[in-house]
Design an enzyme around this catalytic site. Structure first.
Site, PDB file in Angstrom:
ATOM      1  N   LYS A 124      40.557  51.678  47.061  1.00  0.00           N
ATOM      2  CA  LYS A 124      41.781  51.205  46.619  1.00  0.00           C
ATOM      3  C   LYS A 124      42.891  52.308  46.119  1.00  0.00           C
ATOM      4  CE  LYS A 124      40.352  46.216  45.845  1.00  0.00           C
ATOM      5  NZ  LYS A 124      38.915  46.660  46.732  1.00  0.00           N
ATOM      6  N   LYS A 173      44.286  42.769  41.692  1.00  0.00           N
ATOM      7  CA  LYS A 173      42.927  43.047  42.248  1.00  0.00           C
ATOM      8  C   LYS A 173      42.265  43.965  41.295  1.00  0.00           C
ATOM      9  CE  LYS A 173      44.666  44.213  46.561  1.00  0.00           C
ATOM     10  NZ  LYS A 173      44.643  45.058  47.768  1.00  0.00           N
ATOM     11  N   ARG A 224      42.929  45.670  60.351  1.00  0.00           N
ATOM     12  CA  ARG A 224      42.010  46.711  59.925  1.00  0.00           C
ATOM     13  C   ARG A 224      42.130  48.061  61.338  1.00  0.00           C
ATOM     14  NH1 ARG A 224      36.877  47.509  57.676  1.00  0.00           N
ATOM     15  NH2 ARG A 224      38.207  46.557  56.083  1.00  0.00           N
ATOM     16  N   ARG A 241      44.000  35.357  51.109  1.00  0.00           N
ATOM     17  CA  ARG A 241      43.251  36.561  51.526  1.00  0.00           C
ATOM     18  C   ARG A 241      43.016  36.427  53.188  1.00  0.00           C
ATOM     19  NH1 ARG A 241      38.451  35.696  47.633  1.00  0.00           N
ATOM     20  NH2 ARG A 241      38.623  33.706  48.214  1.00  0.00           N
ATOM     21  N   ASP A 272      43.152  49.521  56.012  1.00  0.00           N
ATOM     22  CA  ASP A 272      43.941  48.097  55.724  1.00  0.00           C
ATOM     23  C   ASP A 272      45.538  48.381  55.983  1.00  0.00           C
ATOM     24  OD1 ASP A 272      41.337  47.218  56.329  1.00  0.00           O
ATOM     25  OD2 ASP A 272      41.234  46.660  53.971  1.00  0.00           O
ATOM     26  N   GLU A 295      44.611  49.392  51.605  1.00  0.00           N
ATOM     27  CA  GLU A 295      43.116  50.001  51.245  1.00  0.00           C
ATOM     28  C   GLU A 295      42.793  51.043  52.320  1.00  0.00           C
ATOM     29  OE1 GLU A 295      39.906  47.482  50.191  1.00  0.00           O
ATOM     30  OE2 GLU A 295      40.874  46.108  49.272  1.00  0.00           O
ATOM     31  N   ASN A 336      39.368  52.222  53.545  1.00  0.00           N
ATOM     32  CA  ASN A 336      37.948  51.780  53.494  1.00  0.00           C
ATOM     33  C   ASN A 336      37.042  53.104  53.955  1.00  0.00           C
ATOM     34  OD1 ASN A 336      37.640  48.730  52.657  1.00  0.00           O
ATOM     35  ND2 ASN A 336      39.404  49.125  54.101  1.00  0.00           N
TER      36      ASN A 336
END
Length: 315
Positions: free
Chosen positions: A125, A160, A210, A233, A273, A281, A283
């Site tokens: 994040k 978050k 993604r 979400r 993301d 984000e 990942n």
């Protein structure tokens, strides 16, 4: 090649959608030999190399049993041609220690993907803050008043935890500020834990995309995770609907800018993301969505990944 997958227990795999399984399947198709272990099975004894109790496996091509295995054996990680760190989050203290053991294995000659130091130094994040040109208004803080000021400025926000996964612990607070105080207390633990606060992006209705980057290059399709019902979400783990789409011009711009940077840090595979035009984000622990993209578009992401792995392992 002899490839070691460091992953969650094989018995827990949902092979119909598991990305690590897709990697294994493509590796075996190419004639590579497969082994697997869990992080808890890695150890380092004084004066010895980093070793693990590994399972040499063969995929059966069936749903169950989906693999057969030989008797477990002890093996040095440096004796494999490639070690893939595919343990799912959370990135807790044990994950952190595993990266240190894997880094020692690197010093002994192992090739680990993604590189352990890169995993450790790249919080998923926080990493977006390096790229302010690609993110929306974002704040990271422990301070409750900082969060209140951010909410007062932007009105509709997402809060978050920095260590969350699968959409866990994500809250939306609208203009009325309802439950903001309680949510702050829940997430920041009275100032003991940092929280990320972001301006709400209404484009989430079209999906949390993604975007996969392999070997510094973008996969031409992304998976848009679309929230269902009243859910805010889009995460698949939170019930989001996955829809594969071609990359937009903005998606491609982001991926082409980030790709060389991430590859240069030892991140062979990353999942960026994107909501609307903004990164939310990056990942790197165990990015997924290979099978969903292939099933809907025919783009064999596992094939792209294995080609990149073979190229990286030869260097």
């Amino acid at each position: 090649m002899n490839i070691l997958f460091v992953a969650d227990p094989l018995e827990h795999f949902k092979i119909s959608k598991d990305t690590t399984f897709a990697m294994m399947r493509e590796a075996q198709r190419r004639g590579h030999r497969l082994s697997a272990c869990e992080p808890r099975q890695i150890h380092w004894q004084r004066g010895a190399r980093v070793t693990a109790q590994v399972r040499d496996i063969t995929l059966t091509g069936q749903q169950a049993p989906w693999f057969t295995e030989d008797a477990p054996r002890m093996a040095a990680l440096a004796d494999f041609d490639a070690v893939l760190m595919r343990k799912d989050p959370p990135f807790d203290s044990e994950y952190f220690y595993a990266t240190h053991l894997l880094e020692q294995a690197e010093r002994e000659g192992a090739q680990v993907f993604n590189r352990p130091r890169a995993l450790r130094d790249h919080p998923e994040k926080l990493a977006i803050m390096e790229f302010p040109q690609f993110i929306g208004p974002t704040l990271v803080t422990r301070d409750a008043e900082d969060i209140r000021r951010f909410h007062a400025e932007h009105g509709d926000v997402i809060l978050k935890p920095l260590d969350g996964m699968g959409g866990a612990g994500i809250f939306r607070v609208g203009q009325d500020g309802r439950n903001l105080g309680s949510i702050i207390e829940t997430l920041n633990q009275h100032g003991r834990q940092s929280v990320m606060v972001q301006k709400f992006l209404p484009e989430i209705a079209q999906g949390d995309k993604r975007v996969l980057i392999i070997g510094g290059r973008p996969v031409p399709f992304c998976l848009a995770r679309i929230p269902q019902g009243t859910e805010v979400r889009g995460n698949l783990a939170a019930g989001g609907l996955g829809v594969a789409r071609p990359l937009t011009a903005r998606d491609l711009e982001i991926a082409e800018q980030l790709g060389p940077v991430l590859q240069g840090r030892g991140l062979l595979l990353a999942g960026v993301d994107v909501i609307g035009d903004s990164i939310t984000e990056i990942n790197v622990t165990s990015p997924t969505c290979f099978q969903e993209i292939q099933e809907q578009t025919g783009c064999d992401v596992a094939e792209l990944f294995m080609s990149a792995l073979e190229e990286a392992a030869r260097r």
